[in-house]
Design a protein around this motif. Structure first.
Motif: not given
Length: 72
Positions: A12-23, A45-51, A53-56
């Motif tokens: 849910v966080f990933v979907v909201i994050y991607i939709a928010g950054t795209l908007l 940069f937004a995708l790098l930040f998401l990556w 978060l997943a890597k950590s």
């Protein structure tokens, strides 16, 4: 204690994050006056930040059940 989201909460966080950054990029795009590389850089940069978060392992996405969970 390590702070970590569960699988469904991470999805849910990933979907909201991607939709928010795209908007956000759609709203900022007219102000950039045709400088698309800046918009692409912001998206990267937004995708790098998401990556990161997943890597950590702060988020633990299951990609909506498409990939089985790894056993570590």
């Amino acid at each position: 204690m390590k702070l970590q989201l569960g699988r469904k909460a991470s999805d849910v966080f990933v979907v909201i994050y991607i939709a928010g950054t795209l908007l956000l990029r759609f709203f900022i795009e007219p102000q950039l006056q045709g400088r698309y590389l800046i918009s692409i850089g912001m998206g990267a940069f937004a995708l790098l930040f998401l990556w990161a978060l997943a890597k950590s392992k702060l988020i633990n996405p299951s990609w909506f059940g498409l990939f089985p969970a790894r056993k570590e």
